[in-house]
Write a protein that holds these residues in place. Sequence first.
Motif, PDB file in Angstrom:
ATOM      1  N   TYR A 112      78.431  81.381  45.650  1.00 18.73           N
ATOM      2  CA  TYR A 112      77.655  80.400  44.886  1.00 18.73           C
ATOM      3  C   TYR A 112      78.490  79.139  44.655  1.00 18.73           C
ATOM      4  O   TYR A 112      77.993  78.023  44.821  1.00 18.73           O
ATOM      5  N   SER A 113      79.759  79.321  44.280  1.00 17.36           N
ATOM      6  CA  SER A 113      80.643  78.174  44.092  1.00 17.36           C
ATOM      7  C   SER A 113      80.812  77.392  45.390  1.00 17.36           C
ATOM      8  O   SER A 113      80.843  76.160  45.385  1.00 17.36           O
ATOM      9  N   LEU A 114      80.913  78.123  46.485  1.00 16.91           N
ATOM     10  CA  LEU A 114      81.019  77.462  47.788  1.00 16.91           C
ATOM     11  C   LEU A 114      79.765  76.644  48.056  1.00 16.91           C
ATOM     12  O   LEU A 114      79.832  75.498  48.523  1.00 16.91           O
ATOM     13  N   GLY A 115      78.609  77.220  47.748  1.00 19.38           N
ATOM     14  CA  GLY A 115      77.355  76.504  47.927  1.00 19.38           C
ATOM     15  C   GLY A 115      77.264  75.262  47.059  1.00 19.38           C
ATOM     16  O   GLY A 115      76.743  74.224  47.498  1.00 19.38           O
ATOM     17  N   VAL A 116      77.765  75.352  45.825  1.00 17.50           N
ATOM     18  CA  VAL A 116      77.773  74.179  44.935  1.00 17.50           C
ATOM     19  C   VAL A 116      78.594  73.052  45.554  1.00 17.50           C
ATOM     20  O   VAL A 116      78.179  71.888  45.563  1.00 17.50           O
ATOM     21  N   CYS A 117      79.767  73.387  46.083  1.00 15.62           N
ATOM     22  CA  CYS A 117      80.616  72.369  46.719  1.00 15.62           C
ATOM     23  C   CYS A 117      79.887  71.706  47.882  1.00 15.62           C
ATOM     24  O   CYS A 117      79.926  70.478  48.036  1.00 15.62           O
ATOM     25  N   ILE A 118      79.212  72.509  48.693  1.00 18.97           N
ATOM     26  CA  ILE A 118      78.504  71.971  49.858  1.00 18.97           C
ATOM     27  C   ILE A 118      77.374  71.047  49.410  1.00 18.97           C
ATOM     28  O   ILE A 118      77.203  69.940  49.935  1.00 18.97           O
ATOM     29  N   GLU A 119      76.594  71.484  48.429  1.00 16.65           N
ATOM     30  CA  GLU A 119      75.475  70.674  47.958  1.00 16.65           C
ATOM     31  C   GLU A 119      75.951  69.376  47.330  1.00 16.65           C
ATOM     32  O   GLU A 119      75.341  68.312  47.516  1.00 16.65           O
TER      33      GLU A 119
ATOM     34  N   PRO B  48      66.331  71.355  41.179  1.00 11.24           N
ATOM     35  CA  PRO B  48      66.269  72.167  42.404  1.00 11.24           C
ATOM     36  C   PRO B  48      65.735  71.360  43.579  1.00 11.24           C
ATOM     37  O   PRO B  48      64.757  70.626  43.448  1.00 11.24           O
ATOM     38  N   ARG B  49      66.384  71.488  44.710  1.00  7.43           N
ATOM     39  CA  ARG B  49      65.947  70.781  45.911  1.00  7.43           C
ATOM     40  C   ARG B  49      66.486  71.488  47.143  1.00  7.43           C
ATOM     41  O   ARG B  49      67.488  72.220  47.089  1.00  7.43           O
ATOM     42  N   GLY B  50      65.791  71.288  48.242  1.00  8.77           N
ATOM     43  CA  GLY B  50      66.291  71.757  49.519  1.00  8.77           C
ATOM     44  C   GLY B  50      67.025  70.632  50.228  1.00  8.77           C
ATOM     45  O   GLY B  50      66.815  69.452  49.934  1.00  8.77           O
ATOM     46  N   TYR B  51      67.888  70.987  51.144  1.00 10.73           N
ATOM     47  CA  TYR B  51      68.717  70.001  51.844  1.00 10.73           C
ATOM     48  C   TYR B  51      68.401  69.990  53.327  1.00 10.73           C
ATOM     49  O   TYR B  51      68.077  71.029  53.921  1.00 10.73           O
ATOM     50  N   ALA B  52      68.489  68.814  53.924  1.00 13.43           N
ATOM     51  CA  ALA B  52      68.330  68.706  55.369  1.00 13.43           C
ATOM     52  C   ALA B  52      69.436  69.505  56.033  1.00 13.43           C
ATOM     53  O   ALA B  52      70.618  69.308  55.724  1.00 13.43           O
ATOM     54  N   LEU B  53      69.056  70.386  56.944  1.00  9.73           N
ATOM     55  CA  LEU B  53      70.028  71.334  57.478  1.00  9.73           C
ATOM     56  C   LEU B  53      69.923  71.421  58.996  1.00  9.73           C
ATOM     57  O   LEU B  53      68.833  71.570  59.554  1.00  9.73           O
TER      58      LEU B  53
ATOM     59  N   ASN C 132      65.984  76.208  45.023  1.00 13.83           N
ATOM     60  CA  ASN C 132      66.220  77.387  44.207  1.00 13.83           C
ATOM     61  C   ASN C 132      64.974  77.658  43.359  1.00 13.83           C
ATOM     62  O   ASN C 132      64.446  76.760  42.698  1.00 13.83           O
ATOM     63  N   THR C 133      64.493  78.895  43.360  1.00  8.29           N
ATOM     64  CA  THR C 133      63.293  79.237  42.597  1.00  8.29           C
ATOM     65  C   THR C 133      63.565  80.271  41.508  1.00  8.29           C
ATOM     66  O   THR C 133      62.635  80.757  40.866  1.00  8.29           O
ATOM     67  N   VAL C 134      64.834  80.626  41.292  1.00  5.50           N
ATOM     68  CA  VAL C 134      65.182  81.582  40.239  1.00  5.50           C
ATOM     69  C   VAL C 134      65.081  80.870  38.891  1.00  5.50           C
ATOM     70  O   VAL C 134      65.838  79.933  38.631  1.00  5.50           O
ATOM     71  N   PRO C 135      64.147  81.266  38.024  1.00  2.83           N
ATOM     72  CA  PRO C 135      63.885  80.515  36.793  1.00  2.83           C
ATOM     73  C   PRO C 135      65.125  80.246  35.950  1.00  2.83           C
ATOM     74  O   PRO C 135      65.343  79.115  35.493  1.00  2.83           O
ATOM     75  N   GLU C 136      65.958  81.253  35.730  1.00  2.00           N
ATOM     76  CA  GLU C 136      67.136  81.076  34.881  1.00  2.00           C
ATOM     77  C   GLU C 136      68.105  80.067  35.480  1.00  2.00           C
ATOM     78  O   GLU C 136      68.654  79.220  34.768  1.00  2.00           O
ATOM     79  N   GLU C 137      68.311  80.145  36.785  1.00  2.00           N
ATOM     80  CA  GLU C 137      69.235  79.223  37.442  1.00  2.00           C
ATOM     81  C   GLU C 137      68.664  77.806  37.470  1.00  2.00           C
ATOM     82  O   GLU C 137      69.403  76.827  37.303  1.00  2.00           O
ATOM     83  N   VAL C 138      67.352  77.694  37.668  1.00  2.00           N
ATOM     84  CA  VAL C 138      66.716  76.375  37.675  1.00  2.00           C
ATOM     85  C   VAL C 138      66.841  75.714  36.305  1.00  2.00           C
ATOM     86  O   VAL C 138      67.142  74.522  36.189  1.00  2.00           O
ATOM     87  N   ASP C 139      66.627  76.494  35.244  1.00  2.00           N
ATOM     88  CA  ASP C 139      66.737  75.947  33.893  1.00  2.00           C
ATOM     89  C   ASP C 139      68.147  75.438  33.603  1.00  2.00           C
ATOM     90  O   ASP C 139      68.320  74.421  32.921  1.00  2.00           O
ATOM     91  N   ASN C 140      69.151  76.137  34.133  1.00  2.06           N
ATOM     92  CA  ASN C 140      70.535  75.741  33.875  1.00  2.06           C
ATOM     93  C   ASN C 140      70.911  74.438  34.573  1.00  2.06           C
ATOM     94  O   ASN C 140      71.867  73.762  34.170  1.00  2.06           O
ATOM     95  N   LEU C 141      70.192  74.072  35.620  1.00  7.08           N
ATOM     96  CA  LEU C 141      70.528  72.863  36.370  1.00  7.08           C
ATOM     97  C   LEU C 141      70.392  71.598  35.530  1.00  7.08           C
ATOM     98  O   LEU C 141      71.134  70.635  35.724  1.00  7.08           O
ATOM     99  N   TRP C 142      69.437  71.593  34.600  1.00  9.41           N
ATOM    100  CA  TRP C 142      69.184  70.374  33.830  1.00  9.41           C
ATOM    101  C   TRP C 142      70.398  69.978  33.003  1.00  9.41           C
ATOM    102  O   TRP C 142      70.620  68.787  32.737  1.00  9.41           O
ATOM    103  N   ALA C 143      71.202  70.949  32.606  1.00  6.83           N
ATOM    104  CA  ALA C 143      72.398  70.642  31.811  1.00  6.83           C
ATOM    105  C   ALA C 143      73.423  69.851  32.615  1.00  6.83           C
ATOM    106  O   ALA C 143      74.321  69.224  32.034  1.00  6.83           O
ATOM    107  N   TYR C 144      73.285  69.876  33.920  1.00  6.12           N
ATOM    108  CA  TYR C 144      74.211  69.167  34.801  1.00  6.12           C
ATOM    109  C   TYR C 144      73.558  67.954  35.461  1.00  6.12           C
ATOM    110  O   TYR C 144      74.108  67.393  36.417  1.00  6.12           O
TER     111      TYR C 144
END
Length: 371
Positions: free
Chosen positions: A40-47, A89-94, A73-85
């Motif tokens: 997950y941390s690796l994914g955060v760095c990439i995003e 939630p979004r998808g990336y061109a890949l 990301n569609t996990v409700p708890e994780e999506v809610d936590n994003l607003w603090a930062y």
Amino acid sequence: MFMDSILLGKDTETGDMIRIAADKSQRILVCGKTGTGKSYSLGVCIEELANIGSNIILVIDPQGIFWTMAESNTVPEEVDNLWAYDRSPRGYALNLMVPGDPIERYGDREIVEEMERRGIHVQSLKLNPSDLTPQMWCDLFDLDINELRGITLFKAVRQCKQRLGRDFFIDDIAAQVDRLQALDQTKEAVQRRLDMAYDWQIFAEDYYHEIWEILRPDEINVLDLSVIAQGRYGLRNLVIAVLSSFIFRKRTIARRREALGLPADMKKVWLVMDEAHNFCPSGKSTLSKEILIRWAKEGRQPGLSLIVASQRPAAIDHEILTQCGIRIVHRITSKDDIKAVNALSQDYLGDNLPGQIKQLKGPGKTLVIDD
């Protein structure tokens, strides 16, 4: 200044945002046992690097998991936590690069079609036989260049390079082997290995493929190595070695042009590598190890950054670890792994680090150490 930084998380004591500068070349280690949040941390760095958008991102994916970054990301708890930062939630061109034919590798045309329907650009990656040095061809088959089979293959590849430049293929190498003065049984042994390489279907067969053309500067480039087994011949390492060597060479040229005030058409590059202990292991050689060590030690000047991730930091070559000025350490329990991480930081952390690592509880908790 925050525009060119990786937002990693919050300090649990002060609430301050933890950021990593991305406007300069970095070497970063991400480690942690299964379930602690390493990936997950690796994914955060990439995003976060994709949000900045100023560099090329190449992700080495041995597990075949990072294509999911194309979806929100569609996990409700994780999506809610994003607003603090201040994130949403979004998808990336890949750009998903698959060694060989994607349909054959995934075993199902519908899988490829569904990925493309979801906006993922899926394309085949073919290696040019001429991009391998004669030594690399011998190393691929574990042939000693002082032994008859190794000598024969080395000579054949070398003569192809001299005669044909970059435009030769496995059939040309095989034909050159036939022309050499060598024992028939030696030639037959080499030919069997070339036949095997042909059957791997990862080599170009008709024209020289510009590897640079398949990298997309404005997308997250993911190299899916899960479709080929690590195996005896180290095909995953071979793909990394060829691709990394090509980028290193091209970026070195671009850096010289920049220094002379000439236009350069190649952005700086972040290489992000999961399960790094498989590609630059401690105590043994692989086809990719030499170029990865060079990338870590000499890549700063040409603008090459590196993130290595592993459940087993002690299994990563020491020359790579010692270059990592930033360590993102999730919970690890192996004495060897704790010792390896502690050895990188003990000058200023003393004996406190092992105790701090043991206090990390639950996924997502990490120590961030910055030299």
